[in-house]
Design an enzyme around this catalytic site. Structure first.
Site, PDB file in Angstrom:
ATOM      1  N   GLU A 128       0.853  -1.191   0.000  1.00  0.00           N
ATOM      2  CA  GLU A 128       0.000   0.000   0.000  1.00  0.00           C
ATOM      3  C   GLU A 128       0.890   1.243   0.000  1.00  0.00           C
ATOM      4  O   GLU A 128       2.110   1.147   0.139  1.00  0.00           O
ATOM      5  CB  GLU A 128      -0.937  -0.013   1.212  1.00  0.00           C
ATOM      6  N   HIS A 165      -8.889   9.709   2.353  1.00  0.00           N
ATOM      7  CA  HIS A 165      -8.430   8.589   1.513  1.00  0.00           C
ATOM      8  C   HIS A 165      -8.548   9.023   0.061  1.00  0.00           C
ATOM      9  O   HIS A 165      -9.572   9.595  -0.337  1.00  0.00           O
ATOM     10  CB  HIS A 165      -9.291   7.347   1.786  1.00  0.00           C
ATOM     11  N   ARG A 190      -0.599   8.864   1.431  1.00  0.00           N
ATOM     12  CA  ARG A 190      -1.985   9.207   1.129  1.00  0.00           C
ATOM     13  C   ARG A 190      -2.278  10.684   0.948  1.00  0.00           C
ATOM     14  O   ARG A 190      -3.051  11.083   0.089  1.00  0.00           O
ATOM     15  CB  ARG A 190      -2.824   8.727   2.303  1.00  0.00           C
ATOM     16  N   HIS A 208     -11.452   9.976   5.948  1.00  0.00           N
ATOM     17  CA  HIS A 208     -11.227   8.545   6.207  1.00  0.00           C
ATOM     18  C   HIS A 208     -10.781   8.246   7.627  1.00  0.00           C
ATOM     19  O   HIS A 208     -11.254   7.303   8.241  1.00  0.00           O
ATOM     20  CB  HIS A 208     -10.155   8.073   5.221  1.00  0.00           C
ATOM     21  N   ARG A 256      -1.248   9.249   8.691  1.00  0.00           N
ATOM     22  CA  ARG A 256      -1.033   7.826   8.995  1.00  0.00           C
ATOM     23  C   ARG A 256      -0.567   7.036   7.777  1.00  0.00           C
ATOM     24  O   ARG A 256      -1.083   7.210   6.676  1.00  0.00           O
ATOM     25  CB  ARG A 256      -2.348   7.220   9.499  1.00  0.00           C
TER      26      ARG A 256
HETATM   27  P1  FAD Z   1     -13.944   1.247  15.439  1.00  0.00           P
HETATM   28  O1  FAD Z   1     -13.627   0.003  14.737  1.00  0.00           O
HETATM   29  O2  FAD Z   1     -14.526   2.340  14.647  1.00  0.00           O
HETATM   30  O3  FAD Z   1     -14.966   0.906  16.614  1.00  0.00           O
HETATM   31  C1  FAD Z   1     -15.566   1.928  17.359  1.00  0.00           C
HETATM   32  C2  FAD Z   1     -16.715   1.343  18.142  1.00  0.00           C
HETATM   33  O4  FAD Z   1     -17.208   2.270  19.076  1.00  0.00           O
HETATM   34  C3  FAD Z   1     -17.900   0.935  17.284  1.00  0.00           C
HETATM   35  O5  FAD Z   1     -18.364  -0.305  17.730  1.00  0.00           O
HETATM   36  C4  FAD Z   1     -18.933   2.021  17.578  1.00  0.00           C
HETATM   37  O6  FAD Z   1     -20.251   1.598  17.414  1.00  0.00           O
HETATM   38  C5  FAD Z   1     -18.624   2.298  19.037  1.00  0.00           C
HETATM   39  N1  FAD Z   1     -19.054   3.605  19.528  1.00  0.00           N
HETATM   40  C6  FAD Z   1     -18.758   4.827  19.051  1.00  0.00           C
HETATM   41  N2  FAD Z   1     -19.327   5.786  19.810  1.00  0.00           N
HETATM   42  C7  FAD Z   1     -19.990   5.146  20.806  1.00  0.00           C
HETATM   43  C8  FAD Z   1     -20.783   5.568  21.886  1.00  0.00           C
HETATM   44  N3  FAD Z   1     -21.035   6.854  22.121  1.00  0.00           N
HETATM   45  N4  FAD Z   1     -21.327   4.632  22.686  1.00  0.00           N
HETATM   46  C9  FAD Z   1     -21.134   3.319  22.478  1.00  0.00           C
HETATM   47  N5  FAD Z   1     -20.379   2.855  21.447  1.00  0.00           N
HETATM   48  C10 FAD Z   1     -19.817   3.764  20.626  1.00  0.00           C
HETATM   49  N6  FAD Z   1      -7.101   0.579   8.773  1.00  0.00           N
HETATM   50  C11 FAD Z   1      -6.121  -0.304   8.528  1.00  0.00           C
HETATM   51  O7  FAD Z   1      -5.166  -0.400   9.306  1.00  0.00           O
HETATM   52  N7  FAD Z   1      -6.181  -1.102   7.440  1.00  0.00           N
HETATM   53  C12 FAD Z   1      -7.207  -1.063   6.548  1.00  0.00           C
HETATM   54  O8  FAD Z   1      -7.240  -1.814   5.590  1.00  0.00           O
HETATM   55  C13 FAD Z   1      -8.245  -0.121   6.769  1.00  0.00           C
HETATM   56  N8  FAD Z   1      -9.273   0.004   5.905  1.00  0.00           N
HETATM   57  C14 FAD Z   1     -10.305   0.836   6.213  1.00  0.00           C
HETATM   58  C15 FAD Z   1     -11.411   0.896   5.375  1.00  0.00           C
HETATM   59  C16 FAD Z   1     -12.504   1.673   5.700  1.00  0.00           C
HETATM   60  C17 FAD Z   1     -13.703   1.721   4.778  1.00  0.00           C
HETATM   61  C18 FAD Z   1     -12.489   2.420   6.897  1.00  0.00           C
HETATM   62  C19 FAD Z   1     -13.660   3.259   7.280  1.00  0.00           C
HETATM   63  C20 FAD Z   1     -11.372   2.400   7.723  1.00  0.00           C
HETATM   64  C21 FAD Z   1     -10.285   1.611   7.389  1.00  0.00           C
HETATM   65  N9  FAD Z   1      -9.162   1.559   8.203  1.00  0.00           N
HETATM   66  C22 FAD Z   1      -8.160   0.673   7.933  1.00  0.00           C
HETATM   67  C23 FAD Z   1      -9.134   2.284   9.479  1.00  0.00           C
HETATM   68  C24 FAD Z   1      -9.490   1.298  10.594  1.00  0.00           C
HETATM   69  O9  FAD Z   1     -10.508   0.430  10.158  1.00  0.00           O
HETATM   70  C25 FAD Z   1      -9.957   1.983  11.849  1.00  0.00           C
HETATM   71  O10 FAD Z   1      -9.136   3.057  12.164  1.00  0.00           O
HETATM   72  C26 FAD Z   1      -9.934   1.008  13.008  1.00  0.00           C
HETATM   73  O11 FAD Z   1     -10.695  -0.115  12.667  1.00  0.00           O
HETATM   74  C27 FAD Z   1     -10.459   1.673  14.257  1.00  0.00           C
HETATM   75  O12 FAD Z   1     -10.693   0.696  15.223  1.00  0.00           O
HETATM   76  P2  FAD Z   1     -11.295   1.140  16.605  1.00  0.00           P
HETATM   77  O13 FAD Z   1     -11.518  -0.105  17.392  1.00  0.00           O
HETATM   78  O14 FAD Z   1     -10.492   2.200  17.199  1.00  0.00           O
HETATM   79  O15 FAD Z   1     -12.699   1.811  16.231  1.00  0.00           O
HETATM   80  C1  SIN Z   2      -7.472   0.758   2.253  1.00  0.00           C
HETATM   81  O1  SIN Z   2      -7.741  -0.432   2.105  1.00  0.00           O
HETATM   82  O2  SIN Z   2      -7.154   1.493   1.322  1.00  0.00           O
HETATM   83  C2  SIN Z   2      -7.536   1.346   3.618  1.00  0.00           C
HETATM   84  C3  SIN Z   2      -6.283   1.102   4.290  1.00  0.00           C
HETATM   85  C4  SIN Z   2      -6.110   1.995   5.484  1.00  0.00           C
HETATM   86  O3  SIN Z   2      -6.946   2.826   5.788  1.00  0.00           O
HETATM   87  O4  SIN Z   2      -5.069   1.852   6.107  1.00  0.00           O
END
Ligand code: FAD
Ligand code: SIN
Length: 481
Positions: free
Chosen positions: A110, A224, A270, A328, A363
């Site tokens: 990537e 993104h 990015r 993103h 990032r």
């Molecule tokens: P999240 O996975 O967002 O979880 C947050 C949780 O908190 C959710 O369950 C939500 O419902 C809950 N929540 C929020 N507010 C409240 C509240 N007030 N009360 C109760 N619950 C609440 N990163 C990578 O490293 N590789 C990738 O390939 C990648 N691809 C991505 C593709 C997409 C489409 C997106 C959107 C992001 C991507 N990212 C990727 C970024 C990555 O997915 C996220 O940064 C990461 O998953 C965040 O994890 P987290 O556990 O911190 O939060």
């Molecule tokens: C992607 O698959 O392009 C998302 C990867 C990332 O957010 O790190």
């Protein structure tokens, strides 16, 4: 109600923390929607770590620092890359189906990475990780999961967090615990166009701010480069891995242009690719083209993207995909040290909501899932500080019955997109702060899911605009015109 650990959020950070914490006490995990709904669930590309014998920790360290414009916390980055391989192994051992050939992990590439370093599961890596962690959580007797439960306020007295107030089935409830863990994810929904699902309304940043916790680096919102740009279709992400596997960016004349912007071309960091696309888009549509690759290979390597695009009449094996940048990822957030401690006692933050400093000003791709699991794994540091007694402090907020939140959210998204987006101007930032402040002041007192989200969005939006105004020079994904 009392518990030992209160975890807010069921993405990779919350689920992983809950599993680790369950070894030391009772965990209550509250999550806004179903347990699988999170940014994690939509992650496509994969998780970055040094997994190839030709790769080195130094190289992952350097790529992360370079993408982050050296604004990163060096110690944090060293810790991140060192723990990375262990965390991928942990996920594998739990049953995550990362792709392998003859027992060796397959790796993709990537943007910003100097080699193939990203472990993946098709183009739905996040779902594979989520599935695995959720299964483990459901089997664990020390973890109770409350779905459709929205954290609305942290209960803090004398800079010490004792619990939280949450909303479930239109009732305001309280829960007290020895440690409260913010794992609420990101803020993509603050912007009109975002790759993030509906849950990403910046609740954690707002909760922490109201509780008196320090925030940092909020101005670094990552866009993104390649979200689907088709009228009537959602802002669906087209993974950077598509470029990693040979996809090329082309302008409306069908010509490549990234060589004019960076030596790494389509695989530049990015922020650079996103701004290049935005600039080219002033002259006409911009496309991501991988139609030169074998169609069968594309269908098996990117099954979700292929099927989703087909649903909008785009066959990626035959034609280029129209793309534009979209909000993103939040690189900053609630300021924590490497143990996850915020500036409020007993309040911790992990994952996207936290600002560990590892991402600096931008990032590096696929370092987010990694950061979330690496830092939320360090349970011993949290356990060390636990206190025996939990104090129950009173809550006064009432349930607010009817509130039409959608128009307010749309207004906030427009303001953020127009003035606090990919390219920012001083006057626009000032206007955004003023307009968001006005919205905040008009919102009624009380708790209601939509109302709470709108309040959190307006507050966090204003704080992002303020941070962006303070940083007068461009750096990473903060670009001042
Ligand atoms: P999240 O996975 O967002 O979880 C947050 C949780 O908190 C959710 O369950 C939500 O419902 C809950 N929540 C929020 N507010 C409240 C509240 N007030 N009360 C109760 N619950 C609440 N990163 C990578 O490293 N590789 C990738 O390939 C990648 N691809 C991505 C593709 C997409 C489409 C997106 C959107 C992001 C991507 N990212 C990727 C970024 C990555 O997915 C996220 O940064 C990461 O998953 C965040 O994890 P987290 O556990 O911190 O939060
Ligand atoms: C992607 O698959 O392009 C998302 C990867 C990332 O957010 O790190």
């Amino acid at each position: 109600m009392k518990t030992d650990f209160i975890v807010i959020g069921s993405g990779i950070a919350g689920l992983n923390f809950a599993l680790e914490a369950s070894k030391y006490g009772k965990v209550t995990l509250v999550t806004k929607k179903g347990v699988m709904e999170s940014n994690t669930n939509y992650a496509q590309g994969g998780i970055a770590a040094v997994l190839d014998t030709h790769d080195t920790l130094e190289s992952h360290f350097e790529d992360t620092m370079k993408a982050g414009c050296y604004h990163n916390c060096e110690d944090g980055v060293r810790y991140l890359v060192r723990e990375g391989p262990k965390m991928v192994k942990k996920l594998l051992d739990l049953g995550t189906p990362f792709e392998q050939k003859s027992g060796v992990l397959k790796l993709t590439r990537e943007g910003g990475h100097s080699c193939r370093r990203v472990a993946y599961s098709g183009d739905a890596t996040g779902r594979a990780i989520d599935d695995t962690l959720v299964k483990a959580v459901k089997k664990n007797e020390n973890i109770s999961v409350f779905e459709e439960a929205v954290a609305t306020e942290l209960l803090v007295q004398d800079n010490k967090c004792h619990g939280m107030q949450y909303l479930r089935a239109n009732k305001v409830e309280t829960i007290y615990g020895k440690a409260v863990i913010l794992a609420t994810g990101g803020a993509g929904q603050l912007f009109k166009k975002s790759t993030n699902p509906e849950i990403a309304t910046a609740d954690g940043v707002a909760l922490a701010h109201r509780a008196g916790a320090k925030l940092e680096d909020l101005e670094f919102i990552q866009f993104h480069p390649t979200a689907l740009n088709k009228k009537g279709a959602p802002t669906f992400l087209v993974s950077e891995a598509v470029r990693g596997e040979g996809g090329k960016l082309k302008n409306s004349e069908g010509k490549r242009f990234m060589h004019n912007y960076h030596e790494m071309q389509e695989l530049a960091p990015r922020d650079i690719v996103a701004r290049a696309i935005a600039k080219e888009a002033r002259k006409g549509e911009v496309y991501l083209d991988i139609s030169h690759e074998d169609p069968e290979l594309l269908k098996t390597r990117f099954p979700t993207i292929y099927k989703t695009l087909m649903g909008y009449g785009i066959d990626m094996t035959q034609q280029p995909i129209p793309v534009l940048p979209a909000a993103h990822y939040m690189c900053g957030g609630v300021k924590v040290n490497l143990k996850g401690e915020t500036s409020v006692k007993n309040l911790y933050a992990f994952g996207e909501v936290a600002r560990t400093g590892v991402h600096g000003a931008n990032r590096l791709a696929s370092n987010s899932l990694l950061e979330a699991i690496v830092f939320s794994n360090n349970i011993l540091e949290v356990v060390k500080t636990l206190e025996e007694e939990v104090e129950e402090i009173a809550v006064k907020t009432q349930y607010y019955k009817e509130f039409e939140a959608e128009p307010v959210k749309r207004e906030i998204q427009e303001i953020m997109w127009d003035h606090v987006g990919l390219i920012r101007k001083e006057q626009g930032l000032r206007q955004a702060m003023q307009k968001l402040g006005e919205i905040e002041s008009k919102l009624p007192e009380g708790v209601n899911r939509g109302l709470s989200e709108a309040k959190n969005m307006a507050l966090t939006g204003r704080l992002i605009a303020e941070a962006a105004l303070k940083r007068k020079d461009s750096l990473g994904c903060h670009f001042r015109d």
